[in-house]
Design an enzyme around this catalytic site. Structure first.
Site, short mmCIF file in Angstrom:
data_model
loop_
_atom_site.label_atom_id
_atom_site.label_comp_id
_atom_site.label_asym_id
_atom_site.label_seq_id
_atom_site.Cartn_x
_atom_site.Cartn_y
_atom_site.Cartn_z
N LYS A 11 20.58 -103.06 -34.37
CA LYS A 11 19.69 -104.21 -33.98
C LYS A 11 18.58 -103.71 -33.21
CE LYS A 11 20.85 -104.34 -29.17
NZ LYS A 11 19.93 -103.55 -28.39
N ASP A 136 26.93 -106.92 -26.89
CA ASP A 136 26.30 -107.00 -28.06
C ASP A 136 26.99 -107.18 -29.44
OD1 ASP A 136 23.74 -106.45 -26.75
OD2 ASP A 136 23.87 -104.23 -27.06
P1 ATP Z 1 23.72 -100.89 -26.75
O1 ATP Z 1 22.64 -101.06 -27.52
O2 ATP Z 1 24.83 -102.10 -27.33
O3 ATP Z 1 23.61 -100.94 -25.31
P2 ATP Z 1 23.78 -98.34 -27.35
O4 ATP Z 1 23.28 -98.40 -28.81
O5 ATP Z 1 23.04 -98.00 -26.03
O6 ATP Z 1 24.57 -99.82 -27.24
P3 ATP Z 1 26.09 -96.74 -28.38
O7 ATP Z 1 25.42 -96.06 -29.65
O8 ATP Z 1 26.71 -98.10 -28.88
O9 ATP Z 1 24.80 -97.29 -27.13
O10 ATP Z 1 26.99 -95.71 -27.75
C1 ATP Z 1 26.95 -96.03 -26.08
C2 ATP Z 1 28.35 -94.99 -26.08
O11 ATP Z 1 29.62 -95.55 -26.47
C3 ATP Z 1 28.39 -93.51 -26.58
O12 ATP Z 1 27.68 -92.51 -25.81
C4 ATP Z 1 29.92 -93.30 -27.11
O13 ATP Z 1 30.48 -92.59 -26.06
C5 ATP Z 1 30.53 -94.55 -27.09
N1 ATP Z 1 31.04 -95.19 -28.45
C6 ATP Z 1 32.33 -95.63 -28.30
N2 ATP Z 1 32.65 -95.93 -29.54
C7 ATP Z 1 31.30 -95.63 -30.43
C8 ATP Z 1 30.90 -95.76 -31.74
N3 ATP Z 1 31.71 -96.18 -32.62
N4 ATP Z 1 29.65 -95.52 -31.99
C9 ATP Z 1 28.80 -95.18 -30.92
N5 ATP Z 1 29.39 -94.72 -29.71
C10 ATP Z 1 30.35 -95.22 -29.45
#
Ligand code: ATP
Length: 290
Positions: A11, A136
Site C-alpha cells: 500500500k 495496517d
Molecule cells: P507498515 O507500513 O505497516 O508500518 P513497514 O512496511 O514499514 O510496515 P514491514 O515491511 O512490515 O514494515 O517490516 C517491519 C518489520 O517487521 C521488519 O523489519 C521485520 O523485522 C518484521 N516482519 C515480520 N514479519 C514480516 C514479514 N512477513 N515481512 C516483512 N517484515 C516482517
C-alpha cells in the site's frame, strides 16, 4: 496437503495525518490508503499443528515474530480450529519501508486460511482478527482505496483512485515505525490537546477522488511523517526531487517511510524515471494503483 498461494499487495498512503494521541499511547490516524500492484506471493499449506515460515529473502524473520505466523495463530485462536501452517513468502516488497509489507503478508494468510479451513468468516470477523495482528492488516485484507481511522482498524469506503502509474523507490536502510512516531511526538509535543478533525487538505483530496481528477489527486497527497523522517533520511527528499525532475505529477513519502512514491499519468514516463533512479543506485519498482 494442498498448497494455496495469494498475491499480497503493498500500500501507499495518499493521505496520512495523526489526529490525536490516545490514553493508551497509540496514535489515532486519518488516512487514505491505496493498494499498488507491487506484491509478495504468500503460499500456505495446513499442517497438524506446527508453524513454520520460509522466504527467498534472508532478512525476513523465520520465527514466530513473522507477521504471517502471528496472523495464522490469531486466526486459529479466533476460530478454535486445531491446525498449524507451513508458509512461504516470496518477498518483493521492500521491508521497513512504509509499504505495509509485513501487514499484507499477514492479511493474505488470514484470507487463505478463511478459504482453506472452510471457516468462511464474514468480513467483520476477519477485520477483528486482523486488527489483533497489526494496524495496517485490516486494510490489506481488502485493499483498493479506503479511508482508515482509529489506529488503522476502522475502514470506510472511499471513491476509488483513478488509475495512476506509480514508481516506488527506496534508498538506504529502512525505518522503524515506532521510531518515526517517536519523532512526530517530539515535534508535535506528544499531540497534547490535539483532536484534529478532517482537515481542508483531506477534504480537497477526497473531492478530487470523487471527481476522478488525476492531477487533483496527485497534487493533494499529504503525509505528516514528512515533517519528521526526511531530516534523518536525506534520501527521501533526493528521491522526491528525482521523481519530479523525471515527469512525476507528484512525489510523496509513504507511511512512516523512507520509501517514496511518484505518481505518473503515463507508464512509459514511470518506467524511464525508475530506470534513472536505479542508475543512481536506489531500488525502484514500477507498478500502478489497483
Ligand atoms: P507498515 O507500513 O505497516 O508500518 P513497514 O512496511 O514499514 O510496515 P514491514 O515491511 O512490515 O514494515 O517490516 C517491519 C518489520 O517487521 C521488519 O523489519 C521485520 O523485522 C518484521 N516482519 C515480520 N514479519 C514480516 C514479514 N512477513 N515481512 C516483512 N517484515 C516482517
Amino acid at each position: 496437503m494442498t498448497e494455496t498461494s495469494r498475491e499480497a499487495f503493498a500500500k501507499i498512503n495518499l493521505f496520512l495525518d495523526v489526529t490525536g494521541r490516545r490514553e493508551d499511547g497509540y496514535h489515532d490516524i486519518l488516512s487514505i490508503m491505496q493498494s499498488v500492484s507491487l506484491s509478495d506471493t504468500v503460499s500456505l499449506e495446513l499442517t497438524d499443528g506446527k508453524f513454520s515460515v520460509t522466504s527467498n529473502i534472508p532478512d525476513v524473520p523465520c520465527d514466530n515474530s513473522n507477521i504471517a505466523i502471528r496472523a495464522a495463530v490469531k486466526f486459529f485462536e479466533f476460530t478454535g480450529i486445531n491446525a498449524g501452517a507451513k508458509i512461504h513468502i516470496e518477498k518483493r516488497i521492500p521491508m521497513a519501508a512504509g509499504l505495509a509489507g509485513g501487514s499484507t503478508d499477514g492479511a493474505a494468510v488470514i484470507m487463505i486460511l478463511n478459504e482453506l479451513t472452510g471457516a468462511k468468516l464474514p468480513d467483520r470477523d476477519l477485520i477483528k482478527i486482523a486488527s489483533k495482528v497489526g494496524a495496517d492488516v485490516p486494510f490489506c485484507l481488502f485493499g483498493g482505496t479506503k479511508i482508515t481511522r482509529g489506529i488503522g482498524d476502522i475502514l470506510e469506503a472511499c471513491p476509488p483512485c483513478p488509475t495512476l502509474h506509480v514508481v516506488v523507490a527506496i534508498d538506504g536502510e529502512g525505518v522503524s515505525t515506532p521510531w518515526a512516531y517517536g519523532e512526530l511526538d517530539r515535534i508535535f509535543d506528544n499531540f497534547k490537546n490535539v483532536h484534529k478533525d478532517e482537515s481542508d487538505k483531506y477534504r480537497s483530496l477526497f473531492s478530487a477522488l470523487e471527481k476522478s481528477d488525476v492531477r487533483g489527486v496527485a497534487e493533494r497527497t499529504y503525509n505528516i511523517f514528512e515533517s519528521a523522517v526526511p531530516s534523518a533520511r536525506p534520501t527521501v527528499n533526493r528521491l522526491k526531487e528525482k521523481m519530479l525532475q523525471n515527469g512525476a505529477l507528484s512525489a510523496r513519502m509513504s507511511g512512516s517511510g523512507p520509501s517514496v512514491y511518484g505518481l505518473f499519468d503515463r507508464a512509459e514516463t514511470a518506467q524511464k524515471a525508475a530506470e534513472i533512479i536505479q542508475a543512481d543506485g536506489a531500488r525502484a519498482f514500477v507498478c500502478k494503483t489497483i
